[in-house]
Design an enzyme around this catalytic site. Structure first.
Site, PDB file in Angstrom:
ATOM      1  N   HIS A 128       0.822  -1.219   0.000  1.00 25.56           N
ATOM      2  CA  HIS A 128       0.000   0.000   0.000  1.00 25.56           C
ATOM      3  C   HIS A 128       0.853   1.266   0.000  1.00 25.56           C
ATOM      4  O   HIS A 128       1.847   1.356   0.703  1.00 25.56           O
ATOM      5  CB  HIS A 128      -1.028   0.003   1.130  1.00 25.56           C
ATOM      6  CG  HIS A 128      -0.487  -0.019   2.527  1.00 25.56           C
ATOM      7  ND1 HIS A 128      -0.167   1.134   3.204  1.00 25.56           N
ATOM      8  CD2 HIS A 128      -0.235  -1.046   3.375  1.00 25.56           C
ATOM      9  CE1 HIS A 128       0.253   0.808   4.427  1.00 25.56           C
ATOM     10  NE2 HIS A 128       0.234  -0.498   4.548  1.00 25.56           N
ATOM     11  N   GLU A 162      -4.774   1.804   2.649  1.00 27.29           N
ATOM     12  CA  GLU A 162      -4.907   0.606   3.500  1.00 27.29           C
ATOM     13  C   GLU A 162      -5.175   1.016   4.947  1.00 27.29           C
ATOM     14  O   GLU A 162      -5.937   0.366   5.655  1.00 27.29           O
ATOM     15  CB  GLU A 162      -3.625  -0.236   3.425  1.00 27.29           C
ATOM     16  CG  GLU A 162      -3.708  -1.568   4.184  1.00 27.29           C
ATOM     17  CD  GLU A 162      -3.233  -1.496   5.622  1.00 27.29           C
ATOM     18  OE1 GLU A 162      -3.414  -2.483   6.340  1.00 27.29           O
ATOM     19  OE2 GLU A 162      -2.702  -0.448   6.052  1.00 27.29           O
TER      20      GLU A 162
HETATM   21 ZN    ZN Z   1       0.746  -1.416   6.278  1.00 20.61          ZN
END
Ligand code: ZN
Length: 469
Positions: A285, A331
């Site tokens: 991410h 995320e």
């Molecule tokens: Zn992470």
């Protein structure tokens, strides 16, 4: 053909029938398949590992990403500038189909914030508001503190909680266990009538470093401010209470949630030579918390995934299937990148052969953990000899938050596992910076990902899903 040879052939045929029904023969066949997988890809794997370990490209990129842009929090300008740079750099590396896919992300801003111990003596308390928290009223909240060491302890002392600031002083055991106080603490404290909620930072080690992270509210109880103190101060306030002192804290937080902001998932590929519609995803991410640099969470993950694809490109290794580096956004406080990718690619998920995520810091890699069918796991364990120079095993169980949404649609998943000794020392704190990481360990992570991605994308047989999939 002589009668004798004829008779021998009949015997051999009979034995073959018996053998092919026996478990020993089945495992011998699978060992052969594994052996041939290892031998077919030995040269390629060695070339990948040698190339990865002989330069510092990945570490240099992670250093530039970390130092130049700082944190990459969802909704921030620094995230968008970093994403522009990542797109440019992936194109410059010669990756194919480099593009962004739009995603709307939550936009929480911390604003000014502070906590001060008022009684029994005045002292500033290093703190971080938790992501998504409401702010305090102007002028802050000053109240007596009730220190508890668990949800049960709070339940037993609930009569003392109304009007107070509840502090959960809960020592770190493991992340999954201890993080419950960060995610659910404000709900439990509000239910007991508290006016604000504090936690001891979710970390096993501290140098007066507060750690932030996600949290939840419930519609059934008031939304109260929720913040993290350091281990040092949380445990000190606890000792003060145990000594019979009155503990008073003043908390001021300007935090607020703004309307969702536009952001992007980033993609770069090597298009498969024979079955381009079949895809192996490798990613992490791009976003971070709004403190530190997110060098390990998860700058290292996205750069290692990108480096894995870049290495294959540089070595001229174009596999049969498409290899796709994905930098998922958001995320940390929404997983909108993971769900956005799932929604945008729903029609091709049946052709997603494997999705691999690196989101545990690029420390010394130890294993690639797999979630999928037994048949697939059997094939993947055949790669252990290829990964042996890196000391990386293939084990059962693994995935990642960003690939979770596509794994729930049936895509087999895998997570890069690393030495976890120090990760939570820095996690979600101002100390998650590039100086904590090691170029060699990061190169080993990129090498392990590249070998796995290449073999799965190139092997003749497609990695089987469950039930003959
Ligand atoms: Zn992470």
């Amino acid at each position: 053909m002589s009668p004798l040879i004829n008779k021998l052939l009949v015997v051999v045929a009979a034995l073959t029938v018996i053998w092919s029904a026996s478990p020993a023969q089945v495992s011998a066949q699978s060992a052969n398949a594994n052996h041939s997988l290892a031998s077919s890809y030995q040269d390629a794997a060695n070339r990948i590992i040698e190339a990865a370990l002989s330069d510092n490209t990945a570490f240099a990129k992670l250093t530039e990403l970390s130092d130049r842009f700082g944190h990459r929090f969802s909704g921030s300008e620094s995230l968008e500038h970093a994403l522009d740079w990542l797109l440019e750099q992936m194109s410059a590396d010669g990756l194919e189909n480099v593009h962004a896919e739009p995603v709307m992300v939550p936009h929480w801003v911390r604003g000014e914030e502070s906590a001060t111990l008022i009684e029994p003596r005045r002292k500033p308390l290093p703190m971080l508001g938790l992501g998504g928290s409401v702010g305090t009223p102007p002028g802050g909240i000053t109240a007596d503190v009730l220190v508890v060491d668990s949800f049960d302890d709070l339940a037993n002392r609930a009569a003392e909680a109304p009007g107070k600031i509840v502090l959960f002083d809960v020592p770190f055991t493991n992340y999954g266990e201890t993080v419950r106080y960060r995610s659910m603490g404000a709900i439990a404290a509000a239910r007991a009538g508290a006016v604000a909620s504090l936690i001891r930072s979710v970390t096993p080690y501290s140098m007066q470093t507060p750690h932030t992270g996600g949290m939840s509210y419930s519609d059934e109880v008031p939304r109260i401010p929720h913040a993290a103190l350091t281990i040092e101060d949380a445990s000190m306030l606890h000792r003060m209470q145990d000594m019979g002192e009155r503990v008073v804290v003043s908390l001021e937080m300007d935090a607020e949630t703004l309307p969702d902001a536009p952001s992007r998932n980033l993609i770069g590929e090597i298009v498969g030579s024979e079955r381009p519609e079949e895809v192996v995803v490798v990613g992490g991410h791009s976003d971070t918390w709004d403190v530190g640099q997110g060098a390990m969470d998860d700058g290292g993950g996205i750069v290692a995934a990108w480096e894995a694809v870049r290495l294959l490109h540089e070595l001229g290794l174009r596999p049969r299937r498409t290899v796709r580096a994905v930098m998922f956004v958001n995320e940390e406080n929404g997983v909108r990148g993971g769900t956005g990718y799932r929604d945008a690619h729903m029609s091709e998920l049946d052709n997603h052969v494997l999705a691999i995520e690196s989101d545990g810091g690029v420390f010394k890699p130890t294993a690639l953990g797999f979630t999928g069918s037994d048949e697939a796991f059997d094939i993947l364990t055949g790669m252990v000899p290829l990964l042996a120079p890196l000391g990386v095993d293939v084990t059962r169980g693994g995935g990642g938050v960003d690939i979770g949404p596509i794994m729930r649609e049936g895509v087999p998943g895998m997570g890069l596992q690393v030495d976890g000794t120090h990760y939570f020392w820095y996690h979600h704190s101002a100390a998650d910076t590039i100086d904590k990481l090691d170029p060699r360990e990061m190169a080993e992570c990129a090498a392990a990902l590249a070998v796995m991605v290449y073999v799965v994308a190139d092997m003749e047989e497609v990695l089987p899903r469950t039930a003959g999939g």
